[in-house]
Design an enzyme around this catalytic site. Structure first.
Site, PDB file in Angstrom:
ATOM      1  N   ALA A  11       0.849  -1.202   0.000  1.00 56.36           N
ATOM      2  CA  ALA A  11       0.000   0.000   0.000  1.00 56.36           C
ATOM      3  C   ALA A  11       0.879   1.246   0.000  1.00 56.36           C
ATOM      4  O   ALA A  11       0.716   2.159   0.810  1.00 56.36           O
ATOM      5  CB  ALA A  11      -0.945  -0.010   1.199  1.00 56.36           C
ATOM      6  N   VAL A  81       4.032 -10.152   3.049  1.00 59.85           N
ATOM      7  CA  VAL A  81       4.132 -11.090   1.925  1.00 59.85           C
ATOM      8  C   VAL A  81       5.477 -11.805   2.053  1.00 59.85           C
ATOM      9  O   VAL A  81       6.513 -11.167   2.261  1.00 59.85           O
ATOM     10  CB  VAL A  81       4.066 -10.331   0.574  1.00 59.85           C
ATOM     11  CG1 VAL A  81       4.268 -11.279  -0.595  1.00 59.85           C
ATOM     12  CG2 VAL A  81       2.735  -9.584   0.450  1.00 59.85           C
ATOM     13  N   GLU A 169      18.479  15.640   0.145  1.00 58.88           N
ATOM     14  CA  GLU A 169      17.337  16.126   0.941  1.00 58.88           C
ATOM     15  C   GLU A 169      17.579  15.870   2.435  1.00 58.88           C
ATOM     16  O   GLU A 169      17.238  16.689   3.280  1.00 58.88           O
ATOM     17  CB  GLU A 169      16.043  15.440   0.489  1.00 58.88           C
ATOM     18  CG  GLU A 169      15.587  15.890  -0.886  1.00 58.88           C
ATOM     19  CD  GLU A 169      14.110  15.607  -1.154  1.00 58.88           C
ATOM     20  OE1 GLU A 169      13.641  14.524  -0.767  1.00 58.88           O
ATOM     21  OE2 GLU A 169      13.440  16.469  -1.748  1.00 58.88           O
ATOM     22  N   ALA A 312       7.970   8.448  -6.868  1.00 57.97           N
ATOM     23  CA  ALA A 312       6.560   8.425  -6.463  1.00 57.97           C
ATOM     24  C   ALA A 312       5.696   8.923  -7.615  1.00 57.97           C
ATOM     25  O   ALA A 312       4.598   8.416  -7.860  1.00 57.97           O
ATOM     26  CB  ALA A 312       6.376   9.318  -5.239  1.00 57.97           C
TER      27      ALA A 312
HETATM   28  P1  FAD Z   1       6.495   2.341  -1.514  1.00 61.61           P
HETATM   29  O1  FAD Z   1       5.854   3.668  -1.502  1.00 61.61           O
HETATM   30  O2  FAD Z   1       7.804   2.168  -0.843  1.00 61.61           O
HETATM   31  O3  FAD Z   1       5.453   1.288  -0.914  1.00 61.61           O
HETATM   32  C1  FAD Z   1       5.720  -0.072  -0.763  1.00 61.61           C
HETATM   33  C2  FAD Z   1       4.720  -0.635   0.232  1.00 61.61           C
HETATM   34  O4  FAD Z   1       4.875  -2.046   0.302  1.00 61.61           O
HETATM   35  C3  FAD Z   1       4.922  -0.114   1.650  1.00 61.61           C
HETATM   36  O5  FAD Z   1       3.682   0.228   2.213  1.00 61.61           O
HETATM   37  C4  FAD Z   1       5.552  -1.289   2.390  1.00 61.61           C
HETATM   38  O6  FAD Z   1       5.243  -1.313   3.778  1.00 61.61           O
HETATM   39  C5  FAD Z   1       4.901  -2.460   1.663  1.00 61.61           C
HETATM   40  N1  FAD Z   1       5.680  -3.693   1.730  1.00 61.61           N
HETATM   41  C6  FAD Z   1       6.991  -3.862   1.417  1.00 61.61           C
HETATM   42  N2  FAD Z   1       7.345  -5.147   1.573  1.00 61.61           N
HETATM   43  C7  FAD Z   1       6.246  -5.805   1.997  1.00 61.61           C
HETATM   44  C8  FAD Z   1       5.964  -7.164   2.301  1.00 61.61           C
HETATM   45  N3  FAD Z   1       6.900  -8.106   2.212  1.00 61.61           N
HETATM   46  N4  FAD Z   1       4.718  -7.485   2.697  1.00 61.61           N
HETATM   47  C9  FAD Z   1       3.744  -6.554   2.788  1.00 61.61           C
HETATM   48  N5  FAD Z   1       3.952  -5.248   2.483  1.00 61.61           N
HETATM   49  C10 FAD Z   1       5.175  -4.879   2.101  1.00 61.61           C
HETATM   50  N6  FAD Z   1       9.758  10.387  -5.459  1.00 61.61           N
HETATM   51  C11 FAD Z   1       9.188  11.463  -6.056  1.00 61.61           C
HETATM   52  O7  FAD Z   1       8.586  11.316  -7.137  1.00 61.61           O
HETATM   53  N7  FAD Z   1       9.247  12.700  -5.506  1.00 61.61           N
HETATM   54  C12 FAD Z   1       9.853  12.936  -4.320  1.00 61.61           C
HETATM   55  O8  FAD Z   1       9.896  14.063  -3.836  1.00 61.61           O
HETATM   56  C13 FAD Z   1      10.469  11.831  -3.664  1.00 61.61           C
HETATM   57  N8  FAD Z   1      11.071  12.014  -2.476  1.00 61.61           N
HETATM   58  C14 FAD Z   1      11.621  10.930  -1.832  1.00 61.61           C
HETATM   59  C15 FAD Z   1      12.222  11.141  -0.595  1.00 61.61           C
HETATM   60  C16 FAD Z   1      12.792  10.079   0.079  1.00 61.61           C
HETATM   61  C17 FAD Z   1      13.440  10.331   1.411  1.00 61.61           C
HETATM   62  C18 FAD Z   1      12.764   8.775  -0.492  1.00 61.61           C
HETATM   63  C19 FAD Z   1      13.379   7.618   0.252  1.00 61.61           C
HETATM   64  C20 FAD Z   1      12.171   8.556  -1.721  1.00 61.61           C
HETATM   65  C21 FAD Z   1      11.594   9.637  -2.404  1.00 61.61           C
HETATM   66  N9  FAD Z   1      10.977   9.469  -3.645  1.00 61.61           N
HETATM   67  C22 FAD Z   1      10.396  10.540  -4.278  1.00 61.61           C
HETATM   68  C23 FAD Z   1      10.880   8.121  -4.260  1.00 61.61           C
HETATM   69  C24 FAD Z   1       9.503   7.513  -3.904  1.00 61.61           C
HETATM   70  O9  FAD Z   1       9.285   7.594  -2.527  1.00 61.61           O
HETATM   71  C25 FAD Z   1       9.391   6.063  -4.363  1.00 61.61           C
HETATM   72  O10 FAD Z   1       9.684   5.984  -5.734  1.00 61.61           O
HETATM   73  C26 FAD Z   1       7.955   5.562  -4.095  1.00 61.61           C
HETATM   74  O11 FAD Z   1       7.728   5.472  -2.713  1.00 61.61           O
HETATM   75  C27 FAD Z   1       7.719   4.206  -4.761  1.00 61.61           C
HETATM   76  O12 FAD Z   1       6.411   3.795  -4.515  1.00 61.61           O
HETATM   77  P2  FAD Z   1       6.053   2.243  -4.375  1.00 61.61           P
HETATM   78  O13 FAD Z   1       4.576   2.157  -4.312  1.00 61.61           O
HETATM   79  O14 FAD Z   1       6.762   1.460  -5.396  1.00 61.61           O
HETATM   80  O15 FAD Z   1       6.706   1.813  -3.000  1.00 61.61           O
HETATM   81  P1  NAD Z   2      20.094   7.401  -6.346  1.00 57.17           P
HETATM   82  O1  NAD Z   2      20.450   6.156  -7.028  1.00 57.17           O
HETATM   83  O2  NAD Z   2      19.364   8.447  -7.100  1.00 57.17           O
HETATM   84  O3  NAD Z   2      21.408   8.085  -5.742  1.00 57.17           O
HETATM   85  C1  NAD Z   2      22.378   7.317  -5.056  1.00 57.17           C
HETATM   86  C2  NAD Z   2      23.708   8.049  -5.087  1.00 57.17           C
HETATM   87  O4  NAD Z   2      24.661   7.297  -4.339  1.00 57.17           O
HETATM   88  C3  NAD Z   2      24.253   8.205  -6.509  1.00 57.17           C
HETATM   89  O5  NAD Z   2      24.605   9.541  -6.715  1.00 57.17           O
HETATM   90  C4  NAD Z   2      25.456   7.258  -6.502  1.00 57.17           C
HETATM   91  O6  NAD Z   2      26.499   7.709  -7.350  1.00 57.17           O
HETATM   92  C5  NAD Z   2      25.876   7.288  -5.036  1.00 57.17           C
HETATM   93  N1  NAD Z   2      26.668   6.114  -4.655  1.00 57.17           N
HETATM   94  C6  NAD Z   2      26.478   4.823  -5.051  1.00 57.17           C
HETATM   95  N2  NAD Z   2      27.444   4.028  -4.535  1.00 57.17           N
HETATM   96  C7  NAD Z   2      28.244   4.829  -3.791  1.00 57.17           C
HETATM   97  C8  NAD Z   2      29.409   4.589  -3.006  1.00 57.17           C
HETATM   98  N3  NAD Z   2      29.941   3.374  -2.895  1.00 57.17           N
HETATM   99  N4  NAD Z   2      29.974   5.628  -2.355  1.00 57.17           N
HETATM  100  C9  NAD Z   2      29.428   6.870  -2.442  1.00 57.17           C
HETATM  101  N5  NAD Z   2      28.347   7.155  -3.190  1.00 57.17           N
HETATM  102  C10 NAD Z   2      27.742   6.143  -3.850  1.00 57.17           C
HETATM  103  O7  NAD Z   2      19.262   6.967  -5.038  1.00 57.17           O
HETATM  104  P2  NAD Z   2      18.353   7.838  -4.058  1.00 57.17           P
HETATM  105  O8  NAD Z   2      18.914   9.194  -3.849  1.00 57.17           O
HETATM  106  O9  NAD Z   2      18.104   6.974  -2.883  1.00 57.17           O
HETATM  107  O10 NAD Z   2      16.994   7.983  -4.871  1.00 57.17           O
HETATM  108  C11 NAD Z   2      16.219   6.818  -5.173  1.00 57.17           C
HETATM  109  C12 NAD Z   2      15.084   7.209  -6.104  1.00 57.17           C
HETATM  110  O11 NAD Z   2      14.173   8.051  -5.423  1.00 57.17           O
HETATM  111  C13 NAD Z   2      15.572   7.984  -7.318  1.00 57.17           C
HETATM  112  O12 NAD Z   2      14.849   7.596  -8.433  1.00 57.17           O
HETATM  113  C14 NAD Z   2      15.265   9.414  -6.973  1.00 57.17           C
HETATM  114  O13 NAD Z   2      14.993  10.205  -8.131  1.00 57.17           O
HETATM  115  C15 NAD Z   2      14.018   9.280  -6.110  1.00 57.17           C
HETATM  116  N6  NAD Z   2      13.951  10.406  -5.172  1.00 57.17           N
HETATM  117  C16 NAD Z   2      13.382  11.551  -5.636  1.00 57.17           C
HETATM  118  C17 NAD Z   2      13.347  12.655  -4.801  1.00 57.17           C
HETATM  119  C18 NAD Z   2      12.723  13.925  -5.320  1.00 57.17           C
HETATM  120  O14 NAD Z   2      12.222  13.933  -6.431  1.00 57.17           O
HETATM  121  N7  NAD Z   2      12.711  14.997  -4.544  1.00 57.17           N
HETATM  122  C19 NAD Z   2      13.874  12.588  -3.510  1.00 57.17           C
HETATM  123  C20 NAD Z   2      14.457  11.387  -3.083  1.00 57.17           C
HETATM  124  C21 NAD Z   2      14.498  10.297  -3.930  1.00 57.17           C
END
Ligand code: FAD
Ligand code: NAD
Length: 400
Positions: A11, A81, A169, A312
């Site tokens: 979810a 799962v 971030e 997301a």
């Molecule tokens: P998730 O949102 O991670 O959902 C997966 C769900 O599956 C969760 O509810 C989890 O509890 C559940 N789940 C997992 N394993 C199991 C299991 N075995 N059994 C039952 N349930 C399970 N993307 C953007 O576009 N814009 C942003 O600004 C942005 N900011 C981010 C900031 C951070 C700090 C991070 C970490 C990521 C960010 N991302 C952003 C990336 C974005 O959050 C992910 O791409 C997005 O959450 C993916 O959605 P999803 O539905 O695949 O997985």
């Molecule tokens: P990422 O893969 O985008 O970045 C990981 C970074 O770690 C890369 O720059 C990589 O070169 C570095 N790295 C890898 N191995 C390393 C090592 N051994 N030593 C030092 N650095 C190393 O992963 P993320 O930042 O977790 O993002 C995951 C996804 O979530 C991406 O698709 C990103 O676009 C998305 N996201 C989006 C937002 C936003 O839109 N505001 C915010 C957070 C995450």
């Protein structure tokens, strides 16, 4: 004909959006829809960096599923799962075995550790509500410990491995939190170090260089040190060892070096790249017309043949497309291919600061920070309407 059984795993952004759109589109009894998730709440992953740093409240980032789901249309099961068996059309969980006619996999991602020694054991990751609570508490604990062991200044060093969007971030929020922590624990701010280590020749590899420079300037002014072009080779209980052999001691190491699809997907036998299934035009797993994959578990390519990063933004759109196609399958209509509409990218740099590209326009500073808030609020509106915006989004508007 019997009622079609639709089973949704996860979810998060993808799974929840699929469920909510099915809830809206399908009439009562038209399909038997079950949503399985390991928690009885949805968490706003895009706010996890704030919770990890301690600048946000976990309650603002979680929404209980019973507030969003109509139990007469979607059956929710809280379970983990444990195995997906696509050939048998079955899913094993801690709450029993479920069979299905159509499966939607939205189980999100896991940290990609690239086999780096010690990362799994000693580094913390920003991956769930419970995981970020641990990061916040770990940092606070180390500040308290330092007061009892003042010779161990490394307890005040926080290493963030990876300067992708998550790392950037997070360090922005951390830098905002440090003054508060120093005051609370009576610590000299000059002794606190936030070090963001990046393997690539630039932070935010692939992003607009002007905006990357802007971000680094803002973060450096806030006290973040960058080590660019510096891969981490190993993580130890004392800190990290870099590829050049240098050791940096730190009380806290947070790994933000990238993600891969949930390992259950690979274990199910689907062909994957970094744990993500290269889905067809309708988000189906190759060889399985009844298995849809959404969010970070799916891999979709752009017209130039490059994979879209897992976001997301894409997960939400995939969920919407998947639900539309499931409705078509239930009613005998035709499927619509998935076409992502990338509106842009905005990343926060802490309070009042952000960078982004929206509709082809570059944004920085407070304009970008407001855009980030609007994106977050729009999502709350999408899943829970105005009442959810008012309940969970108010802090966003108050925090300028
Ligand atoms: P998730 O949102 O991670 O959902 C997966 C769900 O599956 C969760 O509810 C989890 O509890 C559940 N789940 C997992 N394993 C199991 C299991 N075995 N059994 C039952 N349930 C399970 N993307 C953007 O576009 N814009 C942003 O600004 C942005 N900011 C981010 C900031 C951070 C700090 C991070 C970490 C990521 C960010 N991302 C952003 C990336 C974005 O959050 C992910 O791409 C997005 O959450 C993916 O959605 P999803 O539905 O695949 O997985
Ligand atoms: P990422 O893969 O985008 O970045 C990981 C970074 O770690 C890369 O720059 C990589 O070169 C570095 N790295 C890898 N191995 C390393 C090592 N051994 N030593 C030092 N650095 C190393 O992963 P993320 O930042 O977790 O993002 C995951 C996804 O979530 C991406 O698709 C990103 O676009 C998305 N996201 C989006 C937002 C936003 O839109 N505001 C915010 C957070 C995450």
């Amino acid at each position: 004909m019997s009622t079609p059984k639709i089973l949704i795993l996860g979810a998060g952004y993808g799974g929840l959006m699929t469920a909510l759109k099915l809830q809206k589109e399908l009439s009562y009894g038209e399909a038997d829809v079950t949503l399985i998730n390991k928690h009885d709440y949805h968490y706003i992953t895009t706010q996890l960096h704030e919770l990890a740093a301690g600048t946000g409240d976990p309650e603002d980032a979680r929404v209980f599923l019973d507030e969003l789901l109509d139990a007469r249309k979607i059956r929710f099961v809280k379970a983990v799962v444990t195995e997906i068996k696509p050939q048998e059309r079955k899913v094993e969980t801690t709450g029993g075995t479920f069979d299905y006619d159509y499966l939607v996999i939205g189980l999100g991602s896991e940290p990609e550790t690239f086999g780096i020694q010690g990362l799994k054991e000693y580094a913390l990751c920003i991956r769930s509500l419970n995981a970020v609570r641990m990061i916040r508490e770990h940092i606070e604990y180390n500040f308290a410990r330092y007061k009892n062991e003042p010779e161990r200044e490394e307890l005040l060093t926080i290493i963030v491995g990876g300067a992708g969007f998550t790392g950037i971030e997070f360090v922005g929020e951390l830098a905002d939190r440090v003054p508060e922590l120093c005051k609370a624990f009576d610590v000299d701010p000059a002794k606190v170090k936030i070090i963001n280590i990046e393997a690539a020749p630039t932070a935010l590899p692939g992003f607009d260089p002007e905006l990357v420079e802007y971000a680094m300037n803002v973060l450096q002014k806030k006290g973040v040190t960058f080590r660019i072009n510096t891969p981490i080779k190993e993580c130890t209980p004392e800190g990290v060892i870099l590829a050049n052999g240098e050791e940096i001691k730190a009380g806290t190491v947070v790994w933000t070096g990238g993600v891969r699809g949930n390992s259950l997907v690979e274990k199910a036998g689907f062909e994957t790249m970094r744990g993500r299934v290269k889905v067809d035009d309708y988000l189906r797993a190759p060889g399985y017309d009844n298995v849809f994959v959404v969010g970070d578990c799916s891999l979709v390519f752009n017209e130039q043949g490059r994979p879209y990063p897992p976001t997301a933004q894409i997960a939400i759109q995939e969920g919407q497309n998947c639900a539309r196609n499931l409705v078509a399958l239930v009613r005998g209509g035709s499927l619509e291919p998935f076409k992502p509409h990338i509106r842009g990218t905005v990343a926060s740099l802490g309070r009042g600061e952000a960078i982004g590209i929206v509709g082809g326009r570059k944004l920085t500073g407070s304009a970008a920070a407001w855009m980030k808030k609007l994106i977050d609020l729009r999502y709350l509106y999408l899943i829970g309407g105005l009442s959810l915006v008012l309940r969970k989004g108010r802090h966003k508007l108050l925090r300028v």
